[in-house]
Design a protein around this motif. Structure first.
Motif, PDB file in Angstrom:
ATOM      1  N   VAL A  30     -45.433  34.638  17.145  1.00 23.57           N
ATOM      2  CA  VAL A  30     -44.968  34.979  15.800  1.00 23.57           C
ATOM      3  C   VAL A  30     -43.617  34.324  15.534  1.00 23.57           C
ATOM      4  O   VAL A  30     -43.363  33.819  14.429  1.00 23.57           O
ATOM      5  N   LEU A  31     -42.729  34.301  16.532  1.00 21.08           N
ATOM      6  CA  LEU A  31     -41.429  33.639  16.390  1.00 21.08           C
ATOM      7  C   LEU A  31     -41.612  32.173  15.980  1.00 21.08           C
ATOM      8  O   LEU A  31     -40.996  31.703  15.025  1.00 21.08           O
ATOM      9  N   LEU A  32     -42.458  31.465  16.713  1.00 18.93           N
ATOM     10  CA  LEU A  32     -42.694  30.055  16.393  1.00 18.93           C
ATOM     11  C   LEU A  32     -43.322  29.905  15.017  1.00 18.93           C
ATOM     12  O   LEU A  32     -43.012  28.971  14.269  1.00 18.93           O
ATOM     13  N   SER A  33     -44.213  30.833  14.658  1.00 16.66           N
ATOM     14  CA  SER A  33     -44.849  30.778  13.347  1.00 16.66           C
ATOM     15  C   SER A  33     -43.834  30.994  12.225  1.00 16.66           C
ATOM     16  O   SER A  33     -43.893  30.333  11.182  1.00 16.66           O
ATOM     17  N   VAL A  34     -42.903  31.919  12.424  1.00 14.94           N
ATOM     18  CA  VAL A  34     -41.857  32.164  11.419  1.00 14.94           C
ATOM     19  C   VAL A  34     -41.030  30.902  11.203  1.00 14.94           C
ATOM     20  O   VAL A  34     -40.748  30.499  10.071  1.00 14.94           O
ATOM     21  N   VAL A  35     -40.649  30.261  12.301  1.00 19.21           N
ATOM     22  CA  VAL A  35     -39.846  29.039  12.197  1.00 19.21           C
ATOM     23  C   VAL A  35     -40.627  27.946  11.481  1.00 19.21           C
ATOM     24  O   VAL A  35     -40.116  27.269  10.582  1.00 19.21           O
ATOM     25  N   ALA A  36     -41.883  27.764  11.868  1.00 21.61           N
ATOM     26  CA  ALA A  36     -42.698  26.726  11.242  1.00 21.61           C
ATOM     27  C   ALA A  36     -42.901  27.000   9.759  1.00 21.61           C
ATOM     28  O   ALA A  36     -42.882  26.082   8.931  1.00 21.61           O
ATOM     29  N   THR A  37     -43.068  28.258   9.413  1.00 11.07           N
ATOM     30  CA  THR A  37     -43.327  28.621   8.027  1.00 11.07           C
ATOM     31  C   THR A  37     -42.130  28.360   7.129  1.00 11.07           C
ATOM     32  O   THR A  37     -42.257  27.822   6.028  1.00 11.07           O
ATOM     33  N   GLU A  38     -40.934  28.726   7.593  1.00 12.85           N
ATOM     34  CA  GLU A  38     -39.775  28.642   6.705  1.00 12.85           C
ATOM     35  C   GLU A  38     -39.160  27.256   6.643  1.00 12.85           C
ATOM     36  O   GLU A  38     -38.420  26.942   5.705  1.00 12.85           O
ATOM     37  N   THR A  39     -39.432  26.391   7.632  1.00 15.94           N
ATOM     38  CA  THR A  39     -38.766  25.089   7.633  1.00 15.94           C
ATOM     39  C   THR A  39     -39.697  23.974   7.167  1.00 15.94           C
ATOM     40  O   THR A  39     -39.359  23.202   6.293  1.00 15.94           O
ATOM     41  N   SER A  40     -40.837  23.851   7.732  1.00 17.28           N
ATOM     42  CA  SER A  40     -41.887  22.959   7.260  1.00 17.28           C
ATOM     43  C   SER A  40     -41.434  21.530   7.008  1.00 17.28           C
ATOM     44  O   SER A  40     -40.503  21.024   7.617  1.00 17.28           O
ATOM     45  N   THR A  41     -42.107  20.875   6.085  1.00 20.32           N
ATOM     46  CA  THR A  41     -41.848  19.467   5.804  1.00 20.32           C
ATOM     47  C   THR A  41     -40.449  19.240   5.271  1.00 20.32           C
ATOM     48  O   THR A  41     -39.865  18.170   5.480  1.00 20.32           O
ATOM     49  N   LEU A  42     -39.904  20.215   4.573  1.00 18.52           N
ATOM     50  CA  LEU A  42     -38.575  20.024   4.012  1.00 18.52           C
ATOM     51  C   LEU A  42     -37.532  19.856   5.105  1.00 18.52           C
ATOM     52  O   LEU A  42     -36.558  19.123   4.944  1.00 18.52           O
ATOM     53  N   THR A  43     -37.712  20.550   6.225  1.00 18.10           N
ATOM     54  CA  THR A  43     -36.822  20.325   7.359  1.00 18.10           C
ATOM     55  C   THR A  43     -37.028  18.931   7.912  1.00 18.10           C
ATOM     56  O   THR A  43     -36.077  18.190   8.174  1.00 18.10           O
TER      57      THR A  43
END
Length: 460
Positions: A30-43
């Motif tokens: 879930v931690l990794l999923s949260v990071v992936a969700t909020e940063t995505s391509t824009l990061t």
């Protein structure tokens, strides 16, 4: 990824299993999923552009993110787990009634549609550069591939695929660092030396200037309130935290994600410094295109493919999360509320129908998105859009948790005036007040108006 995601979520028999994964997902995933969700391509694409044209000062925002997550873990997560809620906005219904729940859920939907259509648009840029397809075709392909496993697999597929996609695009960022270091005559010491001379290694800016987005105060205060809004009042993230096994697991996932995001921002900011040295500070029409152009024009085959895969992994992680969160709020906050006798099977079917509808809307909004201006990166536009609403939502949750006088009517009045106030600042005073302050302003206005309206109503 598409096939694996569809396989992971096979056989879901009800809405709660489809949207919450039986509430037994491992906190690390879930931690990794949260990071992936909020940063995505824009990061992946925009953060390097921020360092290219500026410095490392964006990390002050990330430091505020950690503080905001700690506050959410302390004050909001216990309430979510005590009630075994299915969406974030059920908490508001328990305190203020169904009208407030539907009102805040609708705000979430509009915000996610606008912000994530920007993300989808930004992701279509590198696909167009790689393939030569029209931008519309690129948007359609990304949307279609992501929809398949999201529709079939539900939250379990989304979370596990998110985690693997994050590892993929972080690997791409690390490879870019290596390639950029090897290309410089003196390696990274040379790049950092040149960057230091140009003032690009600035990390802390103590200036109290509300018009500048990357100062210490905007970072710590504005970043903290932005993180509280996005991770405490946004179903996109709350849904993942509700899928953890218990409160302690949710807290570990939430707070740990803050430190992971801090490291991830640092990685892509340093990529931006390497790109600045590679292109010798050349001017680009849009800073979001700099890293994408480097990938398709400068990297060798194989490495180029991995980096392009990282771009799409980042895109799919956020888009899939958005589709699933939007369909869950549609199913529970609206459809199930209108059909109180519906079983979990019917809720599941309603949720899948909503997923198809939201995918079409996101794709349509991305196609209709007006190209970004030269002054703003996609990440700033997306965060700015979300910040317009997060303050009102966060203020509503604060009133629900800490005010006995607030009523349904006073809370909705506070949200409306809070959002209107921030929108007014964004339209008329954007040069004087930068976007990191939007959530703090919106939350303060919402709480203030909510308390005053409740007091006036009581006197009547």
């Amino acid at each position: 990824m598409t096939a694996w995601g569809a396989w992971l979520g096979r056989g879901a028999r009800g809405g709660e299993e489809y949207f919450l994964g039986r509430r037994d997902l491992p906190w690390a995933i879930v931690l990794l999923s949260v990071v992936a969700t909020e940063t995505s391509t824009l990061t992946f694409l925009s953060i390097p552009g921020i360092a290219y044209g500026g410095s490392l000062a964006f990390l002050q925002i990330a430091a505020g993110y950690v503080l905001g997550r700690i506050a959410v873990a302390r004050w909001l997560l216990p309430a979510y787990h005590e009630g075994r809620l299915r969406t974030a906005y059920e908490l508001l219904e328990a305190r203020f009634g169904p009208e407030t729940r539907r009102f805040t859920s609708a705000l979430f939907m509009v915000t996610r549609l606008l912000a994530d259509s920007v993300r989808l648009f930004a992701t279509a840029i590198p696909l167009t550069l790689v393939t030569g397809w029209p931008l519309i075709a690129s948007v359609l392909v990304i949307g279609a591939v992501t929809f398949i496993y999201t529709f079939i697999g539900g939250i379990r597929a989304v979370v596990w695929v998110d985690a693997s996609q994050m590892l993929l695009y972080v690997a791409g960022g690390l490879i870019a660092l290596v390639v950029l270091g090897q290309a410089a005559p003196g390696g990274w010491p040379d790049i950092l030396g040149r960057a230091a001379e140009a003032g690009k290694l600035t990390l802390i800016d103590p200036a109290l200037d509300f018009g500048r987005p990357y100062t210490l105060w905007a970072g710590l205060l504005g970043g903290a309130f932005l993180s509280m809004g996005s991770h405490g009042a946004d179903q996109l993230i709350v849904q993942r935290l509700l899928a953890c096994r218990d409160l302690a697991a949710s807290r570990r996932a939430l707070i740990g994600s803050g430190f992971a995001v801090l490291l991830q921002f640092a990685l892509f900011l340093f990529v931006g410094l390497g790109l600045w040295a590679w292109y010798d500070g050349a001017t680009f029409a849009r800073s979001d295109e700099i890293f994408a152009r480097f990938i398709v024009e400068a990297l060798p085959a194989g490495v180029r493919g991995l980096l392009v895969a990282g771009v799409f992994a980042a895109a799919m992680s956020t888009l899939s999360s958005s589709i699933n969160a939007l369909s869950s709020t549609t199913a529970y906050d609206f459809w199930a509320a209108a059909h109180p006798g519906a079983d979990e099977g019917r809720i599941l079917r309603a949720g899948r129908a909503a997923a198809a509808a939201w995918t079409l809307l996101l794709v349509a909004a991305a196609i209709g998105f007006i190209p970004l201006s030269e002054e703003s990166t996609a990440v700033e536009v997306s965060l700015g859009i979300a910040s317009l609403v997060y303050g009102g939502l966060l203020g509503a949750f604060a009133l629900a948790r800490f005010s006995r006088r607030a009523t349904s009517g006073s809370v909705r009045a506070g949200i409306a005036i809070g959002i209107a106030s921030v929108t007014g600042v964004w339209v008329f005073a954007r040069a004087a007040v930068a976007w990191p302050w939007f959530v703090l302003i919106g939350a303060a206005v919402t709480v203030g108006v909510g308390l005053v309206a409740a007091r006036l109503g009581a006197r009547r």
